[in-house]
Design a protein around this motif. Structure first.
Motif, PDB file in Angstrom:
ATOM      1  N   LYS A  57    -125.220  47.762 108.806  1.00  0.00           N
ATOM      2  CA  LYS A  57    -124.031  47.767 107.956  1.00  0.00           C
ATOM      3  C   LYS A  57    -123.107  48.927 108.354  1.00  0.00           C
ATOM      4  N   GLN A  58    -123.678  50.095 108.641  1.00  0.00           N
ATOM      5  CA  GLN A  58    -122.871  51.234 109.086  1.00  0.00           C
ATOM      6  C   GLN A  58    -122.164  50.922 110.400  1.00  0.00           C
ATOM      7  N   PHE A  59    -122.846  50.226 111.305  1.00  0.00           N
ATOM      8  CA  PHE A  59    -122.217  49.828 112.562  1.00  0.00           C
ATOM      9  C   PHE A  59    -120.947  49.031 112.285  1.00  0.00           C
ATOM     10  N   PHE A  60    -121.044  48.007 111.446  1.00  0.00           N
ATOM     11  CA  PHE A  60    -119.874  47.175 111.170  1.00  0.00           C
ATOM     12  C   PHE A  60    -118.791  47.949 110.419  1.00  0.00           C
ATOM     13  N   GLN A  61    -119.188  48.931 109.611  1.00  0.00           N
ATOM     14  CA  GLN A  61    -118.199  49.772 108.923  1.00  0.00           C
ATOM     15  C   GLN A  61    -117.446  50.662 109.910  1.00  0.00           C
ATOM     16  N   GLN A  62    -118.138  51.190 110.896  1.00  0.00           N
ATOM     17  CA  GLN A  62    -117.535  52.128 111.848  1.00  0.00           C
ATOM     18  C   GLN A  62    -116.826  51.431 113.003  1.00  0.00           C
ATOM     19  N   ALA A  63    -117.262  50.237 113.338  1.00  0.00           N
ATOM     20  CA  ALA A  63    -116.709  49.531 114.490  1.00  0.00           C
ATOM     21  C   ALA A  63    -115.303  49.013 114.197  1.00  0.00           C
ATOM     22  N   ALA A  64    -114.547  48.836 115.260  1.00  0.00           N
ATOM     23  CA  ALA A  64    -113.217  48.249 115.152  1.00  0.00           C
ATOM     24  C   ALA A  64    -113.314  46.756 115.443  1.00  0.00           C
ATOM     25  N   GLU A  65    -112.598  45.967 114.670  1.00  0.00           N
ATOM     26  CA  GLU A  65    -112.525  44.545 114.972  1.00  0.00           C
ATOM     27  C   GLU A  65    -111.622  44.375 116.187  1.00  0.00           C
ATOM     28  N   VAL A  66    -112.084  43.617 117.159  1.00  0.00           N
ATOM     29  CA  VAL A  66    -111.327  43.410 118.398  1.00  0.00           C
ATOM     30  C   VAL A  66    -111.269  41.919 118.720  1.00  0.00           C
ATOM     31  N   GLU A  67    -110.340  41.568 119.576  1.00  0.00           N
ATOM     32  CA  GLU A  67    -110.255  40.199 120.080  1.00  0.00           C
ATOM     33  C   GLU A  67    -111.433  39.956 121.031  1.00  0.00           C
ATOM     34  N   HIS A  68    -111.869  38.714 121.147  1.00  0.00           N
ATOM     35  CA  HIS A  68    -112.951  38.388 122.065  1.00  0.00           C
ATOM     36  C   HIS A  68    -112.592  38.776 123.495  1.00  0.00           C
ATOM     37  N   LYS A  69    -111.360  38.554 123.898  1.00  0.00           N
ATOM     38  CA  LYS A  69    -110.922  38.919 125.254  1.00  0.00           C
ATOM     39  C   LYS A  69    -111.036  40.422 125.490  1.00  0.00           C
TER      40      LYS A  69
END
Length: 129
Positions: A57-69
């Protein structure tokens, strides 16, 4: 009449140009790790991505949403990952976190891709276990 047509045209353009809703990590609940997978078991081991449910859950909180490309073109593909299920906005979803600090969440037909440039502490902590 002309101004009404122009106003309608502008509204249609705004509707077509609106951005899709971004992922809201605060709506993540019930994270469950189901499995470890590896395409190269000699090189990429469970200890390379040995995160707890809370750390996922912490990973998804800290990560940035990016495009698949962007994920494909700018991040290294780690050959192993942990995967499982979670609840997002009251729907059951699948997720995967790779040893290279990338991942995705899949809810129905929608995929949300993530990359974390500041997650060394999470992955280093798992390596020290």
């Amino acid at each position: 009449m002309r101004s009404i047509i122009l106003a309608i045209f502008c509204l249609v353009l705004q509707a077509c140009g609106s951005q899709p809703q971004t992922f809201n990590w605060a709506d993540i609940n019930n994270v469950y790790i189901a499995d470890f997978v590896s395409d190269a078991p000699q090189q990429c081991k469970p200890t390379d991505v040995d995160l707890s449910n809370i750390q996922v859950k912490q990973f998804f909180q800290q990560a940035a949403e990016v495009e698949h490309k962007t994920l494909h073109d700018h991040y290294n593909y780690a050959p192993c990952a942990i995967e499982g299920t979670l609840t997002y906005q009251q729907q059951s979803c699948n997720w995967q976190v790779r040893a290279g600090a990338t991942g995705y969440i899949q809810c129905a037909g929608d995929y949300y891709y993530f990359a974390c440039d500041n997650c060394e502490q999470l992955f280093n902590a798992s390596a020290q276990k």
